[in-house]
Design an enzyme around this catalytic site. Structure first.
Site, PDB file in Angstrom:
ATOM      1  N   ARG A  19      -2.128  11.078   7.529  1.00 46.16           N
ATOM      2  CA  ARG A  19      -2.643  10.502   6.020  1.00 46.16           C
ATOM      3  C   ARG A  19      -3.898  10.089   4.917  1.00 46.16           C
ATOM      4  O   ARG A  19      -3.504  10.160   3.876  1.00 46.16           O
ATOM      5  CB  ARG A  19      -1.480   9.107   6.044  1.00 46.16           C
ATOM      6  N   GLU A  45       0.858  -1.486  -0.325  1.00 42.70           N
ATOM      7  CA  GLU A  45      -0.046   0.307   0.122  1.00 42.70           C
ATOM      8  C   GLU A  45       0.670   1.506  -0.197  1.00 42.70           C
ATOM      9  O   GLU A  45       1.842   0.890   0.631  1.00 42.70           O
ATOM     10  CB  GLU A  45      -1.003   0.019   0.986  1.00 42.70           C
ATOM     11  N   HIS A  67     -10.459   4.384   2.674  1.00 41.52           N
ATOM     12  CA  HIS A  67      -9.827   3.549   3.483  1.00 41.52           C
ATOM     13  C   HIS A  67     -10.277   2.394   3.452  1.00 41.52           C
ATOM     14  O   HIS A  67     -10.105   1.619   4.410  1.00 41.52           O
ATOM     15  CB  HIS A  67      -9.665   4.305   4.459  1.00 41.52           C
ATOM     16  N   ARG A  86      -5.411   5.763  -1.305  1.00 40.73           N
ATOM     17  CA  ARG A  86      -4.632   4.619  -1.116  1.00 40.73           C
ATOM     18  C   ARG A  86      -4.123   4.321  -1.986  1.00 40.73           C
ATOM     19  O   ARG A  86      -5.636   4.262  -2.868  1.00 40.73           O
ATOM     20  CB  ARG A  86      -4.393   3.419   0.176  1.00 40.73           C
TER      21      ARG A  86
END
Length: 135
Positions: A103, A92, A126, A107
């Protein structure tokens, strides 16, 4: 005639063996490729992604450097949203989120060799959903 005495452990051993055998099916499935699942994931064209995602994708292909320490770490696919593969197949990478203090939720998850991934997926929530990146 007297009956043979039964061990109280017999039932426990049998139950444990049955549970173990039932779990082997899940174990084998989780470690073998499931090509049909790849078709179930929606796709997104690279140019349709946010600029930060395109930047992260380019960094992945060139091998970094990555802005976050966790970038390139193994993704466990615990949510089972992606096709099942052996542990270590997926990695990831963080996609920067403007205005986020951490963050964030975005992703890119890639499978295969780190510099030459076979497939990459984008998530903006997420890991709740993924879209396979196509160029």
């Amino acid at each position: 005639m007297t009956r043979p005495r039964r061990s109280p452990w017999g039932a426990w051993i049998l139950a444990a063996l049955l549970l173990f055998a039932a779990g082997l099916g899940d174990w084998a499935q989780a470690r073998s490729p499931v090509p049909d699942q790849a078709e179930a994931v929606a796709t997104v064209r690279l140019e349709q992604l946010p600029a930060e995602a395109v930047e992260t994708y380019r960094l992945i292909l060139q091998g970094g450097p990555f802005p976050f320490e966790k970038d390139g770490s193994v993704f466990g696919n615990r949510e089972r949203q992606l096709p099942l593969r052996v542990r270590g197949y997926y990695r990831e990478y963080t996609v920067k989120t403007p205005g986020s203090r951490d963050r964030g939720a975005r992703r890119i998850v890639c499978g295969g060799e780190p510099r030459r991934p076979e497939v990459c997926y984008y998530t903006e929530d997420h890991y709740a959903s993924f879209r396979r990146i196509v160029e």
